[in-house]
Design a protein around this motif. Sequence first.
Motif, mmCIF file in Angstrom:
data_model
loop_
_atom_site.group_PDB
_atom_site.id
_atom_site.type_symbol
_atom_site.label_atom_id
_atom_site.label_comp_id
_atom_site.label_asym_id
_atom_site.label_seq_id
_atom_site.Cartn_x
_atom_site.Cartn_y
_atom_site.Cartn_z
ATOM 1 N N ALA A 49 45.669 31.950 57.816
ATOM 2 C CA ALA A 49 46.099 30.634 57.351
ATOM 3 C C ALA A 49 47.614 30.549 57.215
ATOM 4 N N GLN A 50 48.270 31.669 56.932
ATOM 5 C CA GLN A 50 49.714 31.685 56.745
ATOM 6 C C GLN A 50 50.472 32.050 58.021
ATOM 7 N N GLY A 51 49.750 32.289 59.109
ATOM 8 C CA GLY A 51 50.393 32.647 60.359
ATOM 9 C C GLY A 51 50.970 34.052 60.366
ATOM 10 N N ILE A 52 50.426 34.930 59.521
ATOM 11 C CA ILE A 52 50.888 36.316 59.468
ATOM 12 C C ILE A 52 50.199 37.113 60.568
ATOM 13 N N SER A 53 50.974 37.868 61.301
ATOM 14 C CA SER A 53 50.417 38.661 62.395
ATOM 15 C C SER A 53 49.453 39.707 61.865
ATOM 16 N N LEU A 54 48.319 39.839 62.552
ATOM 17 C CA LEU A 54 47.282 40.780 62.139
ATOM 18 C C LEU A 54 47.036 41.827 63.217
ATOM 19 N N PRO A 55 46.713 43.057 62.825
ATOM 20 C CA PRO A 55 46.471 44.121 63.800
ATOM 21 C C PRO A 55 45.018 44.189 64.257
ATOM 22 N N ALA A 56 44.233 43.145 63.986
ATOM 23 C CA ALA A 56 42.811 43.156 64.322
ATOM 24 C C ALA A 56 42.347 41.742 64.637
ATOM 25 N N ALA A 57 41.253 41.659 65.400
ATOM 26 C CA ALA A 57 40.751 40.360 65.846
ATOM 27 C C ALA A 57 39.785 39.721 64.862
ATOM 28 N N ASN A 58 39.254 40.501 63.939
ATOM 29 C CA ASN A 58 38.329 39.961 62.943
ATOM 30 C C ASN A 58 38.383 40.826 61.687
ATOM 31 N N SER A 59 37.687 40.383 60.635
ATOM 32 C CA SER A 59 37.780 41.082 59.356
ATOM 33 C C SER A 59 37.158 42.472 59.410
ATOM 34 N N ARG A 60 36.110 42.643 60.214
ATOM 35 C CA ARG A 60 35.498 43.965 60.317
ATOM 36 C C ARG A 60 36.482 44.957 60.921
ATOM 37 N N GLU A 61 37.123 44.563 62.010
ATOM 38 C CA GLU A 61 38.112 45.442 62.634
ATOM 39 C C GLU A 61 39.296 45.681 61.705
ATOM 40 N N LEU A 62 39.637 44.669 60.915
ATOM 41 C CA LEU A 62 40.747 44.830 59.981
ATOM 42 C C LEU A 62 40.412 45.877 58.918
ATOM 43 N N GLY A 63 39.182 45.853 58.420
ATOM 44 C CA GLY A 63 38.766 46.868 57.459
ATOM 45 C C GLY A 63 38.868 48.259 58.043
ATOM 46 N N GLU A 64 38.487 48.395 59.319
ATOM 47 C CA GLU A 64 38.583 49.693 59.985
ATOM 48 C C GLU A 64 40.040 50.099 60.174
ATOM 49 N N TRP A 65 40.906 49.135 60.447
ATOM 50 C CA TRP A 65 42.335 49.417 60.609
ATOM 51 C C TRP A 65 42.919 49.963 59.313
ATOM 52 N N PHE A 66 42.601 49.331 58.187
ATOM 53 C CA PHE A 66 43.106 49.812 56.903
ATOM 54 C C PHE A 66 42.665 51.250 56.664
ATOM 55 N N ALA A 67 41.391 51.533 56.907
ATOM 56 C CA ALA A 67 40.865 52.877 56.652
ATOM 57 C C ALA A 67 41.536 53.908 57.551
ATOM 58 N N GLU A 68 41.720 53.559 58.822
ATOM 59 C CA GLU A 68 42.311 54.496 59.775
ATOM 60 C C GLU A 68 43.773 54.771 59.447
#
Length: 378
Positions: A49-68
Motif C-alpha cells: 500500500a505504501q509502494g515499498i519494494s518487497l523481496p517476495a511476490a506474496n506473503s508466504r514467500e515473504l515469510g520464507e524470506w525473513f526466515a532465510e
Amino acid sequence: MSRPQHKRQSPRREASVEGVPIRSLPKVSLHDHLDGGLRASTVFELASAQGISLPAANSRELGEWFAERSNAGSLVEYLKTFDLTVSVMQSAENLTRVAREYVEDLANDGVIYGEVRWAPEQHLEGGLSLEDAVQAVQDGIEEGEDAADANGHSIRVGQILSAMRQGSRSPEIARLALDFRDDGVVGFDLAGPEDGFPASEHQEALDLLAQEFFPVTIHAGEAAGLDSINSALLDGRALRLGHGVRIAEDLEEIAAEGDEVRVRLRDLATWVRDREIALELSPSSNLQTGAIAQWGTKIEDHPFDLLYQLGFCVTVNTDNRLMSRTTLTRELALLVDTFEYGLEDLETLQLNAAGSAFLPLEQREELIELIQEGFERG
C-alpha cells in the motif's frame, strides 16, 4: 548432574507434553520485539500500500524470506531484516494495527501476560512524536486485550521502551518511559548491536531510571560476552538480562564422567544465579544469531538445560516471531523434544517468567496463581 539424552526431532503441529497441548497451557512472554512480531501478511499488505519494494511476490514467500535472511549466524545480519518491518510502522494507524495483532497472536498462543519491547525512536519518519508513537501502540494493545477478552481469553500486555545502544537518545527514551509508567509502560531496555556498545555509554539514562526505581532489562550476553553482562548489571542495574545466554562462559567444567558433569560457577555466574536475575533465553533466535556458536549449531548444543539444572532463573522467549517463524508454544516444544522436559519443567519455566515480570508484587502473585491453576487443569 546428568546430561540429557537429546532427541533430534521437530515439534509436531499440535505440540503436547504428557498428553497436554502446550498451546492450551498458560504462558508468560518477557522478550518479544514488536517490530519482529508482525504477521508476514501484514508486512506485505502495508508495504504494498505504501509502494515499498518487497523481496517476495506474496506473503508466504515473504515469510520464507525473513526466515532465510535471519538465519545468518550473526546478530548484525539478523538485525538487517528489521529495515523492512520498521518501514511499515511509521504511522499511528499502522502502529496501532501491528500492536493489536501482536496481542491477538499472543492470546491465540495461550499467553496470559506479555511484555512487548520496541524502540519509539525508530518510528518517527512519518511525523509522529515519541509520545504519539507510544500512545498509538498502547491503543493497539488495549484493542487487542479487549478483543481477546471478548473471545474468552484474558491477556494483559505491558510496553518495554527500548533505546538504541548505537544512538544517543537514551536519556530521552528513559524520560519517555517514566512519563508513561502509569499508562502502559512497565520497563526500559537497551537494544541494537551489542558488541562495542556497552551499557556504560548510556549512564545518564540508566542513572535516571535507577533514581526513579524504574525496572530495566538490557540486551547482554548475546552478541557480546561476560563484559557486556557485567556492564548491564553494574552500570544498568538490570533486573533481567536480554538473552544472557553467554553467562555460560562463566561456568567451569571441573569433572566429567559418562553422563555426569560437575561445574563450578565463577563470581559473575554465581551472582546472576543466586540473585535470581532472569535470563530471557530465546532458543531459536540464539541459534540464528550465533549467540551459542561456541557450544555448537544445533538446539541440543544450547546451554539452556545446563543453566536450568544449575538453578538459574531461566525463561523461554521468542525474541522475534516473524524472523524465527516461531511462537512460544513452538519454543517450549523444542525444549520438550530436545531435553525431554515434562509438565513440571514447563510450569517451572512459566513461574520463573511470572516471578520476573515487571509487575507489582500483588500482580505477580496473581499471575503465578493463574499459571499454577492452569497447569493443574492440564
